[in-house]
Design an enzyme around this catalytic site. Structure first.
Site, mmCIF file in Angstrom:
data_model
loop_
_atom_site.group_PDB
_atom_site.id
_atom_site.type_symbol
_atom_site.label_atom_id
_atom_site.label_comp_id
_atom_site.label_asym_id
_atom_site.label_seq_id
_atom_site.Cartn_x
_atom_site.Cartn_y
_atom_site.Cartn_z
ATOM 1 N N CYS A 219 25.682 6.241 -8.462
ATOM 2 C CA CYS A 219 26.448 5.482 -9.445
ATOM 3 C C CYS A 219 26.628 4.047 -8.981
ATOM 4 O O CYS A 219 27.123 3.789 -7.878
ATOM 5 C CB CYS A 219 27.806 6.134 -9.677
ATOM 6 S SG CYS A 219 28.783 5.252 -10.922
ATOM 7 N N ARG A 222 30.820 2.267 -9.028
ATOM 8 C CA ARG A 222 31.896 2.945 -8.294
ATOM 9 C C ARG A 222 33.035 2.035 -7.875
ATOM 10 O O ARG A 222 34.047 2.510 -7.346
ATOM 11 C CB ARG A 222 31.311 3.620 -7.058
ATOM 12 C CG ARG A 222 30.649 4.938 -7.328
ATOM 13 C CD ARG A 222 30.075 5.518 -6.067
ATOM 14 N NE ARG A 222 28.787 4.940 -5.717
ATOM 15 C CZ ARG A 222 28.259 4.988 -4.511
ATOM 16 N NH1 ARG A 222 28.928 5.549 -3.518
ATOM 17 N NH2 ARG A 222 27.074 4.464 -4.284
ATOM 18 N N TRP A 391 31.703 3.663 -18.593
ATOM 19 C CA TRP A 391 31.119 2.923 -19.712
ATOM 20 C C TRP A 391 29.684 2.579 -19.362
ATOM 21 O O TRP A 391 29.269 2.698 -18.222
ATOM 22 C CB TRP A 391 31.934 1.674 -20.055
ATOM 23 C CG TRP A 391 32.298 0.823 -18.872
ATOM 24 C CD1 TRP A 391 31.508 -0.066 -18.218
ATOM 25 C CD2 TRP A 391 33.562 0.788 -18.215
ATOM 26 N NE1 TRP A 391 32.182 -0.659 -17.194
ATOM 27 C CE2 TRP A 391 33.465 -0.164 -17.167
ATOM 28 C CE3 TRP A 391 34.785 1.450 -18.409
ATOM 29 C CZ2 TRP A 391 34.520 -0.455 -16.314
ATOM 30 C CZ3 TRP A 391 35.833 1.145 -17.571
ATOM 31 C CH2 TRP A 391 35.702 0.208 -16.536
ATOM 32 N N GLU A 396 20.941 1.313 -19.537
ATOM 33 C CA GLU A 396 20.867 2.745 -19.817
ATOM 34 C C GLU A 396 20.560 2.996 -21.286
ATOM 35 O O GLU A 396 19.820 3.918 -21.627
ATOM 36 C CB GLU A 396 22.174 3.417 -19.438
ATOM 37 C CG GLU A 396 22.479 3.373 -17.947
ATOM 38 C CD GLU A 396 23.830 3.976 -17.632
ATOM 39 O OE1 GLU A 396 23.881 5.203 -17.499
ATOM 40 O OE2 GLU A 396 24.812 3.237 -17.546
#
Length: 1235
Positions: A219, A222, A391, A396
């Site tokens: 991720c 973070r 979010w 992506e």
């Protein structure tokens, strides 16, 4: 997935995986020396907060961070019993050669600012990862080893994890080993011993979910870990309760677009209770509907889950963006389906700030990215249902969801709308389109007030997070492969930051799909599910197989026919396999070895050679066949294949190149699935191909055990069409008021994949007598010294002709609803995939034809003289107003015998078809998109580059003939050349003919046989010999010295009519360039008929000595029947002069061919009735071109008067073949596709 909330499960190596920029390699020696910090090699400086900056004594420019005392949340240094469990000791990393027991410090470098940090946090991991001793799995996406086991942990293991977590929790409170810490651990330990489980307090749970996010290597967002909102749903006991909790989660987290990172935690796994599961992999998903042809409407990644929802009773609308329901199961009960209230799904319509057409794509996406498949592993407890969200990172949605090939795959659509060149990767159309899609996503989300972050901002925040973590914890697990954004990677700082992957607890882990392990309770519901799944799988089985079985269709072509057949074949094979069409020159053995099925469609030229773009492939494969690797089964073992050859039975070696490739693939280990198909251009080639394609498809289905509800009856429709098949609503013309047609040579070069050069006409000279009824011309062209026009004697000149203006005007005047003939326009096509429900129809550029006017298209680019194919006639029948015309066209389109007779007797041009069927209302788009391209004609070069620098010469027979229907026709290229004025510029190219070259050993004799325009290449030979002799060098080889004999056998009708180059031949003989030449006159008044074969017999002894004793080279140029007669004559001479048997003589000629001493440059002549008098009248290209018929002019009798060979029969010649050196003829000359 999300920037601040998609907490993906970690990927870890044996102990850790160090991702060093774009490589995974150990530190260099110099880096190791700099990184190994010891007490002797480092100077420490306290900074407060327990952090010490260490400066390397070997390199003062490198600074590290270390810690004197640990206050890490993961610090278990005081828990000695953790080290006693050997199964949790991480082994040494095979990539970086260090682990928790390694002597070397784990250092990570930032290649932008040069800073190096030391990671000590990886020593706190509890378990090893998926890497082996010798293999790093750091770049794998997901495999079974990454999935968390479903069974509850044994108590001994649970105690270890619980102790570790409690130590972390109280360390974070700075209460490690305090009374409160010891009391809480005693409670936990007692519960585990008594019940095999314990419960987390809300505070512990909150700390756990936040820390798990903090520990997630994949991720990038973070830095927000501490702000995660926890919704405790551990009290929920029913599916309805789960649904209501998820609705509350959606409402709170969405927050009208101002998203809040949120997680909902459902009950943990218990030993005597089945799991709580959310069946959706993500909280919000768009449905994917599999179609009968294997395509998908909606999101392809969700096809399986969509089918499960439908099996459970949900009914979708079949659109591109249908929101799937929640599917949840509580405590192992059967799943229940709940539609998500529309008001809870915040969707963003995608628009572009610059391109207004972007909105027409009909795209949208949901604002909240929620992950619901993962299991939360904390303190030894496992929570299999923990939906959470953050979010979106803009890439992506823009790069992955919209542009991935396996997702909505809109890249090419956008590029086409942008007007980008999608034919070549070097135009970077994918990259440019990708950027605009991401701009649209960012613009749309921001305009809608939905939280989103771009990849550059996310990268900067992650670098800050790494620095924070280094300061607070001594390291930060990070998966470089996932953290680096999917676009513009090197433009972000994370690309240049080395990272390490290791597994810390608490964590979020992957687990199996809920439906894969569910135990059904309701048998009726289970049966409904199984029935629906079985039916769906039956429909989808061929599509599923397609992801595993790769099929490549290879073609080799000169005029495009084999390519068109290949594209049609692809239409049926892509229904069951992953299929692509590739030209032979664009593939090699390494790529072929990755395929499961190879299909070949190729034409044959001359005596068995392949097209120009197929020869290199054949030669490279032949080299492999001769290698030792065949002893091991061959490089293509276990690969299936089939071959279809196109050719003309006018030639003795019918479809020879196809059969050669068949044998070649078999010898290389391939397994043939059906016999090689043959298509004769003289009769029923289309039907032969369709029949073979049917058999090939069925054989492939059997071979790979592909079953299902395949509709075999629809194969003919697919074989008669392609992606470019015309329908009234599929194409349109877009006028371009400010358009530019571009440079003609540049455009032709792109269309034909050749370097086309403008050449100026210097001379057009009539070579035959003015009293001759025929015409042969010498065309001299200026090449302007460009290297692209360099050539050798024997090579071919490609000339790109123009169609006759009067024919073009006739077609233009008969088009229906066409724009002005001079208006610049482009053709746009409605892409089939955009017709799915939910997407607005989108027009894209049809790139098979450049932007130009209709007049230019019909003049320069489209073949309007070749008789229309049956497929084209079928389309024309749909635009005929008169029933009689429509019926007649339908008959011609479906009855192969009727079509062959019509084509052979009428040889109709497009204009003549429009006249024959006057009720046709032909749209311009029909002809522009369905007519074949006007191809270049090849001519044997009649000059030497050394003798005529910056020039190239062609010898061209002007072809004129009358069809049986009385129509006067002429060759497209020869007729056009015959009308050119000196000074005009025409497009040309050179094609090498390496098999028709003078011998390198100039002491060897050369014998040339060429009647009519077959003399063309030999003019280049004697001109080259003249130049070489003038240099004064006397060649020698072993015991031979001096120039080898050069003799010519030439044939024509009469010395006063068509003895072309007679004065030049006499001069060459006088200069002893030619030792002699012999002229066979077949229509000389007062003399018996004589052909080149007769002249060879008269000089049998010299011919034998040239072939056998002197080891000379034989060159034959002319029509195929003449070439065959010459070969038989030479064989008889060998038998008679050399006392050989007929078979031995034939074998001797075959051996001469194999060692390249027997050379042929031939073109075919095929007559409907046998003709006793042959003519060198030309035709072209065998097998690979459109069918075409020409009527031979009547021969001349001995008195010079015209007389028909057949008094009551019209004599026809069908367009035929190329030669063994890959050339073809136009008229008496050499040219592809003569008309």
């Amino acid at each position: 997935m999300s920037a601040a909330g998609y907490v993906s499960a970690e990927l870890c190596s044996s102990a850790l995986c160090c991702l060093r920029r774009k490589r995974r390699v150990p530190l260099s020696k110099s880096e190791e020396e700099s990184a190994v910090i010891t007490s002797e090699a480092a100077i420490g400086q306290k900074t407060g907060n327990g952090v010490t900056l260490l400066t390397s004594s070997t390199n003062p420019n490198i600074t590290f961070m270390s810690q004197e005392k640990s206050f890490l949340t993961n610090d278990v240094s005081t828990s000695n019993h953790m080290k006693s469990v050997s199964r949790y000791e991480p082994p040494q990393c095979p990539v970086m050669h260090h682990g928790s027991t390694a002597d070397k410090v784990t250092s990570l470098k930032n290649y932008l600012d040069g800073t190096v940090t030391v990671d000590s946090l990886h020593d706190k991991q509890l378990q090893s990862g998926i890497c082996s001793e010798n293999v790093c799995m750091g770049s794998t996406m997901l495999n079974d080893d990454m999935k968390h086991p479903k069974t509850p942990r044994p108590r001994e293991e649970l105690l270890i994890h619980a102790k570790d977590f409690m130590d972390q929790y109280y360390t974070s409170l700075k209460s490690f080993n305090s009374e409160r810490h010891r009391r809480r651990w005693a409670e936990v330990e007692e519960d585990i011993h008594a019940m095999g489980i314990y419960d987390l307090t809300l505070e512990e749970l909150t700390f756990g979910v936040k820390t798990a996010w903090r520990n997630a290597p994949r991720c990038i967002g973070r830095i927000q870990w501490s702000k995660l909102k926890v919704m405790d749903a551990r009290h929920v006991s029913t599916a309805r309760g789960m649904f209501e909790a998820m609705c509350s989660h959606l409402e709170y987290a969405t927050n009208n677009g101002n998203l809040r990172s949120t997680i909902t935690v459902f009950p943990p796994r218990r030993s005597r209770r089945e799991d709580f599961r959310v069946w959706n992999n993500q909280v919000i998903l768009y449905a994917g509907y599999r179609q009968p042809d294997g395509s998908v409407i909606g999101d392809p990644v969700n096809v399986e889950f969509t089918e499960i929802c439908e099996a459970l009773g949900w009914q979708g609308k079949g659109g591109m963006f249908d929101v799937l329901p929640f599917v949840v199961s509580a405590a192992g009960e059967d799943p229940e389906v709940f539609d998500i209230p529309e008001k809870l799904v915040f969707e963003v319509q995608i628009k572009h700030p610059k391109y207004t057409w972007f909105e027409e794509l009909g795209l949208k996406w949901f604002a909240l990215p929620g992950v619901s498949k993962m299991v939360f592993d904390c303190g030894g407890l496992e929570f299999p249902a923990v939906p959470f969200n953050g979010w979106y990172l803009s890439t992506e949605v823009g790069a992955r969801n919209f542009c991935d090939v396996a997702r909505y795959n809109i890249t090419e659509k956008v590029a086409t709308k942008m007007g980008l060149n999608t034919e070549t990767s070097s135009s970077l159309w994918r990259d440019r389109a990708l950027v605009e899609v991401n701009i649209a996503v960012l613009h749309s989300f921001q305009s809608a007030g939905a939280t989103i972050v771009d990849h550059h901002t996310a990268s900067e925040s992650f670098i800050q997070h790494i620095q924070n973590e280094q300061r607070l914890r001594g390291g930060c697990p990070a998966d470089w492969v996932w953290v680096v954004p999917p676009m513009s990677g090197s433009q972000t700082e994370v690309f240049h930051q080395e990272m390490m992957v290791y597994k810390l607890k608490p964590s979020y882990e992957y687990q199996d799909d809920a439906w894969a392990s569910h135990v059904w309770k309701d048998r009726n519901l289970q049966q409904r599910y199984l029935d629906a799944r079985q039916k769906s799988l039956a429909k989808a089985q061929t599509k599923a197989v397609a992801s595993h079985i790769n099929c490549v269709i290879l073609y080799a072509t000169e005029t495009g026919r084999s390519e068109r057949f290949s594209n049609r074949l692809c239409q049926i094979f892509k229904r069951a396999f992953t299929t692509r069409v590739v030209c032979m020159e664009d593939i090699d053995l390494t790529e072929l070895q990755q395929e499961d099925l190879i299909l070949v469609v190729t034409s044959t030229f001359g005596n068995g050679d392949g097209p120009e773009n197929g020869e290199p492939f054949a030669k490279s494969m032949e080299k492999y066949r001769q290698s030792e690797s065949l002893e091991r089964g061959g490089p293509l073992k276990n690969i299936r294949y089939g071959v279809f050859g196109l050719g003309s039975r006018a030639y003795p070696n019918f479809c020879a190149f196809g059969h050669f490739l068949d044998s070649l693939l078999g010898d290389l280990g391939g397994q043939k699935i059906l016999e090689t198909g043959e298509g004769d251009e003289l009769s029923g080639q289309d039907q032969s191909f369709k029949t073979w394609a049917h058999h090939a498809f069925k054989a492939s289905l059997r071979e790979f055990r592909v079953e299902g509800d395949m509709d075999m009856e629809s194969l003919d429709d697919h074989l008669s069409s392609s992606d470019d098949t015309w329908t009234p609503d599929r194409y349109r013309i877009a006028e371009l008021p400010d358009g530019d047609e571009g440079d003609l040579c540049t455009v032709l070069g792109k269309l034909n994949s050749k370097q086309v050069v403008p050449c100026k006409v210097l001379e057009r000279r009539q070579l035959q007598s003015s009293s001759s009824p025929r015409q042969t011309i010498l065309v001299r062209l200026e090449t302007d010294s460009t290297s692209a026009m360099n050539y050798s004697p024997g090579d071919h000149l490609a000339i790109f002709p123009s169609n006759p203006p009067e024919m073009v005007q006739g077609i233009l005047s008969r088009l229906h609803n066409a724009p002005l003939a001079g208006q610049i326009m482009r053709i746009e096509m409605m892409r089939e995939e955009t017709k799915a429900r939910g997407i607005a129809e989108m027009w894209g550029i049809w790139d098979k034809l450049p932007s130009c006017s209709l007049r230019t298209a019909f003049t320069q680019y489209l073949d309007v003289t070749t008789p229309p194919t049956q497929d084209l006639l079928k389309m024309l029948s749909t635009v005929a107003d008169n029933n009689q015309d429509q019926d007649r066209l339908d008959m011609l389109a479906t009855d192969s015998n009727m079509y062959d007779e019509w084509r052979d007797t009428q040889a109709p041009t497009v204009l003549e078809v429009m006249k024959e069927f006057p009720s046709l209302r032909v749209p311009a788009t029909l002809l522009v998109t369905q007519l074949p391209l006007l191809k270049q004609r090849y001519y044997s070069i009649s000059s030497s580059n050394d003798a005529h620098p910056n020039e190239v010469h062609g010898t061209v027979a002007v072809l004129k003939y009358t069809t049986q229907g009385g129509a006067e026709h002429e060759g497209v290229c020869s007729g056009w050349l015959n009308k050119l004025e000196v000074g005009q510029v025409i497009p040309c190219a050179i094609r090498a003919a390496p098999n028709f070259r003078l011998p390198e050993d100039k002491t060897l004799p050369v014998m040339m046989v060429g009647p009519g325009t077959g003399i063309a290449p030999f003019r280049s030979f004697w001109q080259q010999r003249q130049v070489d002799m003038a240099k004064g060098h006397i060649p020698s080889n072993a015991n031979r010295r001096g120039w080898g004999d050069m003799r010519l056998y030439f044939g024509c009708r009469a010395s006063s009519l068509d003895h072309i180059y007679d004065s030049e031949l006499a001069a060459m003989k006088k200069q002893r360039v030619l030792n002699d030449y012999y002229v066979a006159l077949s229509r000389e008044p007062g003399r018996p008929k004589m052909y080149v074969q007769n002249m060879l017999k008269q000089n049998a002894k010299d011919v034998y000595n040239t072939m056998v004793k002197a080891g000379g080279h034989i060159y034959v140029c002319g029509d195929v029947e003449m070439a065959e007669d010459v070969k038989q004559t030479l064989e008889r001479i060998l038998s008679e002069q050399g006392k050989m048997s007929p078979e031995a003589a034939r074998e001797y000629v075959r051996q001469m061919r194999s060692v390249k001493r027997y050379h042929e440059d031939i073109f075919g002549v095929v007559k409907k009735t046998q003709v006793e008098n042959r003519s060198p009248a030309q035709t072209s290209n065998v097998g690979d071109n459109e069918d075409w018929i020409e009527q031979l002019p009547d021969p001349v009798d001995e008195s010079g008067k015209m007389e028909p060979v057949f008094p009551n029969t019209t004599q026809f010649v069908r367009r035929a073949v190329l030669n063994t050196s890959l050339s073809s003829r136009d008229g008496f000359s050499t040219g592809v596709i003569s008309n």
